[in-house]
Design a protein around this motif. Structure first.
Motif, short mmCIF file in Angstrom:
data_model
loop_
_atom_site.label_atom_id
_atom_site.label_comp_id
_atom_site.label_asym_id
_atom_site.label_seq_id
_atom_site.Cartn_x
_atom_site.Cartn_y
_atom_site.Cartn_z
N ILE A 17 0.79 -0.69 0.10
CA ILE A 17 0.29 -0.16 -0.44
C ILE A 17 0.79 1.38 -0.19
O ILE A 17 0.67 2.57 -0.35
N LEU A 18 2.57 1.38 0.02
CA LEU A 18 2.48 2.37 0.68
C LEU A 18 3.61 2.81 -1.05
O LEU A 18 3.81 4.30 -0.95
N ASP A 19 3.36 1.69 -2.17
CA ASP A 19 3.47 1.78 -3.24
C ASP A 19 2.81 2.14 -3.39
O ASP A 19 3.29 2.71 -5.32
N SER A 20 1.39 2.34 -3.57
CA SER A 20 0.15 2.68 -4.41
C SER A 20 0.42 4.51 -3.84
O SER A 20 0.48 5.14 -3.54
N ALA A 21 -0.55 4.46 -4.58
CA ALA A 21 -1.41 6.11 -4.63
C ALA A 21 -2.48 6.41 -3.60
O ALA A 21 -2.74 7.10 -3.56
N VAL A 22 -2.72 5.16 -2.64
CA VAL A 22 -3.20 5.57 -1.51
C VAL A 22 -2.81 6.38 -0.44
O VAL A 22 -2.16 5.75 -0.78
#
Length: 303
Positions: A186-191
């Motif tokens: 999730i850290l690598d996402s845009a969330v």
């Protein structure tokens, strides 16, 4: 004020068995909350039930998700009811069931033709694509599936995927912090990601205000709340399948929900994962119902 409609979505297809020959009991939550008088006490006069398929542990070889075809079919049915409610100007309160119902809810919103945000209150990120899941259960993949990560059976139903953009999601409350690979997804996402320590550091009011300001700035049509009860502290909500130490108090829970529910952009909420079979005297279920009534009733147009 909101015109609420209660939608019962008693599916447990997104969860793996915790014990052999014993299916997850989250499908009994709508009935348990009915018995507490939730709808009447919250001022909700309209309700519908969407019967769920029988429980199964079937692993779909194409998608690597358990019960993928059945979940897709159920999501279509649930999505149609959500779409109908939102287009009529009513606000769905969807009682699950497991977290896989987020697929149907977000599919329903997307099918209205609008652009929406999601405030995901959950003790886990649920941002795990099928290839990374240890259980193959859709309940732990919700944010990944609705943002297009996975097989089209679930991520592109009726050619409407992705159902929401990652940058329009706030993931709020994860406390499964000990597995680096899990959090990195999730850290690598845009969330927009706020785990429990960062919530305590930055403050609930700051985060909810940021979310509501984002909706205005992005000129979105509204937002949905995903509420997994495992966001609550185990001391007040132990009746969940994947507990982790800590969590929000009911005071913090109300502090988070109050400005969100009062917003004119609020379009609906789903509640998931409370397993009444883990609460034989219904002590925790009754208290949860009481707390939910306390935040819904003041905003009900039917009271």
């Amino acid at each position: 004020m909101h015109n609420f409609i209660l939608i019962e979505a008693p599916t447990n297809l997104g969860l793996k068995q915790l014990q052999p020959d014993r299916e997850p009991g989250v499908n009994l939550l709508p009935q348990a909350l009915r018995e507490t008088g939730l709808a009447e006490q919250a001022g909700i006069s309209r309700s519908i039930n969407i019967p769920a398929p029988p429980y199964s542990m079937e692993l779909d070889p194409e998608s690597h998700v358990r019960n993928a075809d059945a979940i897709a079919a159920y999501s279509r049915t649930l999505g149609a009811r959500v779409k109908e409610a939102v287009e009529r100007g009513t606000v769905p309160v969807v009682i699950g069931g497991d977290c896989s119902i987020i697929v149907g809810n977000m599919l329903g919103l997307k099918s209205t033709g609008g652009k929406y945000a999601l405030f995901s209150m959950d003790g886990h990120t649920d941002y795990v694509p099928p290839g990374k899941s240890g259980t193959a259960g859709a309940a732990g993949m919700g944010l990944a599936l609705i943002t297009g990560h996975g097989h089209p059976k679930l991520t592109d139903i009726d050619n409407l995927g992705p159902y929401i953009q990652e940058e329009h999601i706030y993931s709020f409350g994860n406390r499964e912090l000990y597995y680096e690979d899990y959090v990195e997804l999730i850290l690598d996402s845009a969330v927009n990601y706020y785990d429990l320590p960062s919530i305590r550091e930055q403050g609930i009011d700051t985060i909810t205000a940021s979310f509501l300001n984002m909706i205005k700035a992005e000129q979105l049509d509204g937002f949905w709340i995903h509420l997994d009860v495992d966001i609550l502290d185990n001391e007040v909500m132990p009746c969940v399948d994947s507990p982790n130490e800590g969590g929000l108090s009911y005071d913090e829970w109300r502090q988070t929900l109050t400005p969100l529910l009062a917003s004119p952009y609020f379009r609906g909420i789903n509640i998931t994962i409370l397993d009444p079979t883990m609460d034989p005297d219904r002590r925790y279920t009754k208290e949860f119902s009481r707390q939910l009534v306390a935040v819904l009733r003041p905003l009900s147009a039917e009271v």
